[in-house]
Design an enzyme around this catalytic site. Structure first.
Site, short mmCIF file in Angstrom:
data_model
loop_
_atom_site.label_atom_id
_atom_site.label_comp_id
_atom_site.label_asym_id
_atom_site.label_seq_id
_atom_site.Cartn_x
_atom_site.Cartn_y
_atom_site.Cartn_z
N ASP A 40 4.93 3.18 5.21
CA ASP A 40 5.02 1.75 4.94
C ASP A 40 6.37 1.15 5.36
OD1 ASP A 40 2.55 2.22 3.62
OD2 ASP A 40 3.61 2.67 1.76
N GLU A 226 -5.62 -3.68 3.64
CA GLU A 226 -4.34 -3.64 2.93
C GLU A 226 -3.20 -3.90 3.90
OE1 GLU A 226 -4.18 0.25 1.17
OE2 GLU A 226 -3.75 1.26 3.07
N HIS A 290 0.19 -0.34 8.62
CA HIS A 290 1.13 -0.82 7.60
C HIS A 290 2.58 -0.85 8.10
CE1 HIS A 290 1.83 -1.49 3.12
NE2 HIS A 290 2.84 -1.99 3.81
N ARG A 321 3.62 10.74 7.40
CA ARG A 321 3.60 9.39 7.95
C ARG A 321 5.04 8.97 8.26
NH1 ARG A 321 0.71 6.09 3.40
NH2 ARG A 321 1.98 7.51 2.15
#
Length: 355
Positions: A40, A226, A290, A321
């Protein structure tokens, strides 16, 4: 003797800092990811600095750098650790730093027990430098129904603040939608939440859950929209969001504001019928999504995107990630063209001369 003196002066002149500062260098390059881990990712450019954040889960950490390609060496600082026992003490997700009215704000999702308690919270810092000064809790940023919420981003649009985030329609999980609301100030909603996107297209509904979530042989579905992020360009406004789920073929979709009327009117938003950014097995980039957007400054200014991605198809939602970034362009119709995710050598942003 005069000849020797002439060459000595010439050598001194050529090696002076003022001359070196004007001497072009070979363009530096970097490869993705720009940091080994960082779900993120988010970037805010301000006064020649880039402020970067990503999910750590346990605190809010801020990085500061002159060049995003140097993120691995950037100064970092834990700016906030929530007190134990508070409703925002654990599972801190997707922090974003913003600046409104000469003050800094960080929005983040957090809970106290488990995922069902996730809500959005915001802290404030009045210092000129967000790496300094004190961060204070301003409170929960919630709609009137106090619904589950994550991944909030905030935009000043023509003098009015708006928030967009991912939330559930009711009290239990099963589907994540994109909502938008008007803010009275950076920590208070002044309108009801409005649904502007839900996972309804075939490419948004790859909802199989991980094996360890399955019960009694049943395979439930969780459909996801999202990570909404505002993107402005030439008086146009978009929301780029992530679809499917981080353990699947995460990808990005696009909502376009028609430029007229109220941002809170769902009819004023149009959804692209196809994703605008998908994984690239050929380039070794899986489940991209994201992230955020920033623009470099100077004569060679560029628009850049940052997002997290996995190195393989089975890495799921953990710390593999990592943040990737790359420049993007604009289509003739004014919509963004993100191309394909890549790990090949990219030119360092605005790295033109010795500083």
């Amino acid at each position: 003797m005069r000849i020797l003196l002439f060459f000595a002066v010439l050598l001194l002149f050529a090696s002076s800092p003022s001359v070196l500062a004007q001497r072009p260098l070979a363009q530096r390059t970097f490869t993705n990811p720009v940091k080994d881990s960082g779900p993120d990712p988010w970037v805010l450019a301000h006064d020649g600095w880039y402020y970067y954040m990503n999910t750590t889960g346990r605190n809010l950490t801020l990085w500061k750098t002159r060049n995003m390609a140097d993120l691995r060496q950037a100064e970092s600082k834990v700016i906030y650790t929530p007190p134990a026992g508070t409703p925002y003490a654990r599972d801190l997700w997707a922090p974003e730093i913003h600046r409104f009215n000469d003050k800094w704000y960080v929005y983040f999702a957090a809970d106290s027990i488990n995922n069902i308690g996730h809500r959005m919270w915001v802290i404030e810092n009045t210092s000129s430098d967000p790496m300094q000064g004190d961060w204070t809790m301003k409170g929960k940023v919630s709609d009137k129904g106090d619904h589950w919420a994550i991944d909030m981003s905030v935009l000043d649009y023509n003098g009015q603040l708006y928030a967009a985030w991912s939330g559930w329609a009711g009290a239990t999980n099963g589907q994540q939608n994109i909502y938008i609301a008007r803010l009275e100030n950076p920590w208070t909603m002044s309108s009801d939440r409005v649904l502007i996107s839900q996972p309804e297209l075939p490419w948004e509904r790859h909802g199989d859950v991980p094996t360890d979530w399955q019960k009694n042989g049943e395979v439930p579905k969780i459909y996801v929209n999202e990570g909404p992020e505002f993107l402005r360009h030439d008086n146009r406004l978009f929301i780029v969001y992530s679809a499917n789920a981080c353990w699947l073929d995460y990808c990005m979709g696009l909502l376009t504001f028609n430029g007229k009327g109220d941002l809170l009117n769902p009819a004023n938003w149009t959804k692209n019928q196809q994703p605008v950014f998908v994984q690239s097995p050929a380039n070794g980039v899986y489940a991209p999504g994201h992230g955020g957007f920033f623009r470099t400054t100077g004569p060679n200014a560029q628009d850049w995107m940052i997002y997290h991605a996995n190195p393989s198809a089975t890495d799921g939602c953990g710390n593999k990630r990592a943040p990737h970034m790359q420049p993007f362009t604009w289509n003739t119709d004014g919509t963004p063209n993100f191309g394909q995710p890549t790990t090949t050598a990219l030119a360092v942003p605005n790295d033109r001369m010795i500083e």
